[in-house]
Design a protein around this motif. Structure first.
Motif, PDB file in Angstrom:
ATOM      1  N   GLY A  13      47.467  52.962  36.679  1.00 35.95           N
ATOM      2  CA  GLY A  13      46.176  53.352  36.216  1.00 35.95           C
ATOM      3  C   GLY A  13      45.821  53.424  34.913  1.00 35.95           C
ATOM      4  N   THR A  14      44.567  54.726  34.469  1.00 37.76           N
ATOM      5  CA  THR A  14      43.904  54.979  33.277  1.00 37.76           C
ATOM      6  C   THR A  14      44.128  56.832  33.683  1.00 37.76           C
ATOM      7  OG1 THR A  14      42.237  54.991  33.252  1.00 37.76           O
ATOM      8  CG2 THR A  14      42.623  53.547  32.282  1.00 37.76           C
ATOM      9  N   THR A  15      43.954  57.372  35.205  1.00 39.40           N
ATOM     10  CA  THR A  15      44.500  58.723  35.143  1.00 39.40           C
ATOM     11  C   THR A  15      45.770  58.710  35.924  1.00 39.40           C
ATOM     12  OG1 THR A  15      43.166  58.254  37.454  1.00 39.40           O
ATOM     13  CG2 THR A  15      41.770  58.260  34.797  1.00 39.40           C
ATOM     14  N   LYS A  16      45.699  57.283  36.268  1.00 44.19           N
ATOM     15  CA  LYS A  16      47.150  58.116  37.644  1.00 44.19           C
ATOM     16  C   LYS A  16      48.364  56.784  37.799  1.00 44.19           C
ATOM     17  CE  LYS A  16      44.529  56.080  41.822  1.00 44.19           C
ATOM     18  NZ  LYS A  16      44.462  55.596  41.142  1.00 44.19           N
ATOM     19  N   GLY A 212      38.584  55.232  35.135  1.00 39.41           N
ATOM     20  CA  GLY A 212      38.928  56.317  34.444  1.00 39.41           C
ATOM     21  C   GLY A 212      38.706  56.434  32.996  1.00 39.41           C
ATOM     22  N   ALA A 235      35.309  57.030  34.499  1.00 38.26           N
ATOM     23  CA  ALA A 235      34.422  57.767  34.985  1.00 38.26           C
ATOM     24  C   ALA A 235      35.122  59.555  34.193  1.00 38.26           C
ATOM     25  CB  ALA A 235      35.412  58.091  35.935  1.00 38.26           C
ATOM     26  N   GLU A 254      35.555  68.776  35.122  1.00 44.36           N
ATOM     27  CA  GLU A 254      36.095  67.509  35.766  1.00 44.36           C
ATOM     28  C   GLU A 254      35.783  68.149  37.802  1.00 44.36           C
ATOM     29  OE1 GLU A 254      38.156  64.586  35.669  1.00 44.36           O
ATOM     30  OE2 GLU A 254      38.463  64.413  37.779  1.00 44.36           O
ATOM     31  N   LYS A 257      33.076  67.493  38.693  1.00 45.91           N
ATOM     32  CA  LYS A 257      32.040  67.034  38.669  1.00 45.91           C
ATOM     33  C   LYS A 257      32.578  66.250  39.923  1.00 45.91           C
ATOM     34  CE  LYS A 257      34.645  62.701  37.481  1.00 45.91           C
ATOM     35  NZ  LYS A 257      34.654  62.447  36.449  1.00 45.91           N
ATOM     36  N   GLY A 329      37.468  55.777  41.735  1.00 46.09           N
ATOM     37  CA  GLY A 329      37.135  57.570  41.440  1.00 46.09           C
ATOM     38  C   GLY A 329      36.174  57.711  41.321  1.00 46.09           C
TER      39      GLY A 329
HETATM   40  N1  LIG Z   1      35.974  62.397  44.237  1.00 41.05           N
HETATM   41  C1  LIG Z   1      35.377  62.410  43.115  1.00 41.05           C
HETATM   42  N2  LIG Z   1      34.227  62.310  42.365  1.00 41.05           N
HETATM   43  C2  LIG Z   1      33.436  61.705  41.522  1.00 41.05           C
HETATM   44  N3  LIG Z   1      35.040  61.623  40.651  1.00 41.05           N
HETATM   45  C3  LIG Z   1      36.148  61.346  41.608  1.00 41.05           C
HETATM   46  C4  LIG Z   1      36.971  61.539  42.796  1.00 41.05           C
HETATM   47  N4  LIG Z   1      37.531  61.523  42.632  1.00 41.05           N
HETATM   48  C5  LIG Z   1      37.844  60.756  41.540  1.00 41.05           C
HETATM   49  N5  LIG Z   1      37.021  61.006  40.590  1.00 41.05           N
HETATM   50  C6  LIG Z   1      37.263  59.960  39.695  1.00 41.05           C
HETATM   51  O1  LIG Z   1      37.851  59.417  39.106  1.00 41.05           O
HETATM   52  C7  LIG Z   1      38.490  58.858  37.865  1.00 41.05           C
HETATM   53  C8  LIG Z   1      39.534  58.213  38.109  1.00 41.05           C
HETATM   54  O2  LIG Z   1      39.475  56.832  39.024  1.00 41.05           O
HETATM   55  P1  LIG Z   1      40.311  55.965  39.647  1.00 41.05           P
HETATM   56  O3  LIG Z   1      41.708  56.897  40.346  1.00 41.05           O
HETATM   57  O4  LIG Z   1      39.588  55.510  40.339  1.00 41.05           O
HETATM   58  O5  LIG Z   1      41.085  55.497  37.868  1.00 41.05           O
HETATM   59  P2  LIG Z   1      42.689  54.907  37.490  1.00 41.05           P
HETATM   60  O6  LIG Z   1      42.916  54.079  38.593  1.00 41.05           O
HETATM   61  O7  LIG Z   1      43.502  55.712  37.328  1.00 41.05           O
HETATM   62  O8  LIG Z   1      42.166  53.784  36.297  1.00 41.05           O
HETATM   63  P3  LIG Z   1      41.594  52.764  35.934  1.00 41.05           P
HETATM   64  O9  LIG Z   1      41.136  51.838  37.163  1.00 41.05           O
HETATM   65  O10 LIG Z   1      40.766  52.470  34.954  1.00 41.05           O
HETATM   66  O11 LIG Z   1      42.338  51.851  35.095  1.00 41.05           O
HETATM   67  C9  LIG Z   1      38.871  59.583  37.658  1.00 41.05           C
HETATM   68  O12 LIG Z   1      37.689  60.471  36.225  1.00 41.05           O
HETATM   69  C10 LIG Z   1      38.195  60.755  38.294  1.00 41.05           C
HETATM   70  O13 LIG Z   1      37.374  62.082  37.691  1.00 41.05           O
END
Ligand SMILES: Nc1ncnc2c1ncn2[C@@H]1O[C@H](COP(=O)(O)OP(=O)(O)OP(=O)(O)O)[C@@H](O)[C@H]1O
Ligand SMILES: [Mg+2]
Length: 407
Positions: A13-16, A212, A235, A254, A257, A329
């Protein structure tokens, strides 16, 4: 169907970065038996920008998943997403080969190849050719034509392509981690495996995955994927708006939020105060939850409005009787469903992971839906030919060492 009963999935993912190991029993129930997670370093909007860091992050996630599950991972079903993904609908026609006009699986493969033969620019690589509908002679709307009789077989298919450079760099990063790829799967497709019911797939639904850096959208109706798109906002943009608006660090923003945020300002109490740590050298301040939410709302509104604009542009709003399913997220913000309902003027629900029998509590969140979907996809599809089969060995000894080290 995969012949092994233990396989691994990897969501970059872009954050994890998350790695899951799953086991399937004789009744085809899937159990998650190990997982690892690391912050996604070295990637921006789904593109590798720093190979060393990307390799390090993948390695960390995979190592932990190996230790916890007591298995060795040398192959994965990996997800692909990002701004470089494009999709088009294509058409393939072939003449049925058998003289008695019975359609065979071989004819279906030829029809898929004919649909795939659409001109794809040299800098793009085809990731999926997904059949939508078959027609036999002039009879349309057929899901599986094998065994039917006809002269001409036609296929409508959804073709997903990725930038060759971006896909190659992902493959290279995996190779550097000594991982071969069973499948490279469009993340939206993976999500549909665990989030959507059969009736939603038929009636028409959009999955909006607020990640993300990016928001992925995918449209399904009449049982198949019809459209995929990417919005270059996610996000993390909400977090940076908070950091700028409240003059605080990104880490603080973060935290604010995720612990106190809301996507609809009118749902947040103006009397309820939260503490904002001041930037270096500045004192802490108090702001109301309502002020915080009024910074978040316009950005979430922008994200949903951009999705809506794209849906209108492709002219499929009347095909979406089952409405919207939110994922990622960003969808966890309280009020995200209500805001989306206002903007799309459709019914909206937050996605829930289904069709996985056992999920550890900490992974039972829509943030992890993609990697669960990848795992399910891996079990549902025969690994691609070429390369050796996954070798999953018990590493109980290593597991014991790890337990001793950690606790
Ligand atoms: N409980 C929560 N409330 C609000 N925002 C949240 C919560 N948990 C995670 N996020 C937000 O969700 C975002 C990450 O989302 P997600 O884990 O779906 O991303 P990703 O899978 O890594 O990225 P992508 O899908 O873009 O490649 C972050 O910006 C984080 O701040
Ligand atoms: Mg994601």
């Amino acid at each position: 169907m995969a012949t092994e009963n233990i396989i691994a999935a990897l969501d970059i993912g872009t954050t994890k970065i998350v790695c899951l190991v799953g086991e399937m029993d004789d009744e085809q129930r899937i159990y998650v038996i190990g997982h690892g997670e690391a912050p996604a370093e070295g990637l921006k909007r789904g593109i590798v920008v720093d190979m060393e860091k990307t390799v390090g992050s993948i390695r960390r996630a995979v190592d932990d998943a190996q230790m916890i599950s007591g298995t060795e991972i040398d192959r994965v079903t990996a997800g692909i997403a990002g701004e470089h993904i494009r999709s088009i609908n294509s058409h393939g026609v072939i003449a049925v080969s058998r003289s008695d006009q019975e359609i065979t699986a071989h004819d279906v493969r030829r029809a898929i190849d004919a649909a795939r033969a659409v001109a794809i620019p040299v800098d793009r690589e085809t990731i999926h050719v997904i059949p939508q509908n078959f027609s036999v002679d002039d009879q349309g709307g057929i899901k599986d034509p094998v065994g039917m009789s006809g002269v001409r077989l036609e296929l409508e298919a959804h073709i997903v392509t990725a930038s060759v450079t971006s896909a190659k760099n992902i493959y290279r990063a995996l190779e550097r981690c000594h991982l071969s790829v069973d499948h490279m799967v469009l993340e939206s497709l993976a999500l549909s495996q665990v989030l959507l019911t059969d009736s939603e797939l038929e009636l028409g639904v959009i999955v909006v995955d607020v990640g993300g850096d990016i928001t992925n959208m995918s449209v399904f109706y009449d049982g198949a994927i019809r459209y995929t798109g990417v919005i270059s906002l996610g996000a993390k943009n909400v977090t940076s708006d908070i950091a700028i608006g409240l003059r605080t660090s990104v880490d603080q923003a973060e935290r604010l939020k995720t612990t106190h945020g809301a996507a609809v300002a009118s749902m947040a109490d103006p009397e309820e105060m939260v503490t904002v740590a001041g930037a270096v050298g500045r004192p802490d301040r108090e702001v109301s939850r309502n002020v915080l939410a009024s910074i978040i709302e316009p950005r979430m509104e922008e994200i949903f409005s951009l999705v809506m604009r794209e849906i209108k542009k492709v002219g499929i709003t009347d095909r979406l009787a089952a409405g919207i399913v939110l994922a990622g997220g960003g969808s966890l913000l309280p009020g995200a469903v209500e805001l989306a309902e206002q903007i799309f003027d459709m019914q909206v629900r937050t996605g829930r992971i289904e069709r996985i029998e056992h999920i550890p509590d900490e992974l039972d969140s829509v943030r992890y839906a993609t990697v669960h979907g990848l795992l399910r996809y891996g079990f549902q599809h025969e690994p691609l030919p070429g390369g050796k089969r996954g070798r999953v060995r018990s590493l109980l000894k290593r597991f014991e060492n790890w337990i001793t080290r950690r606790f």
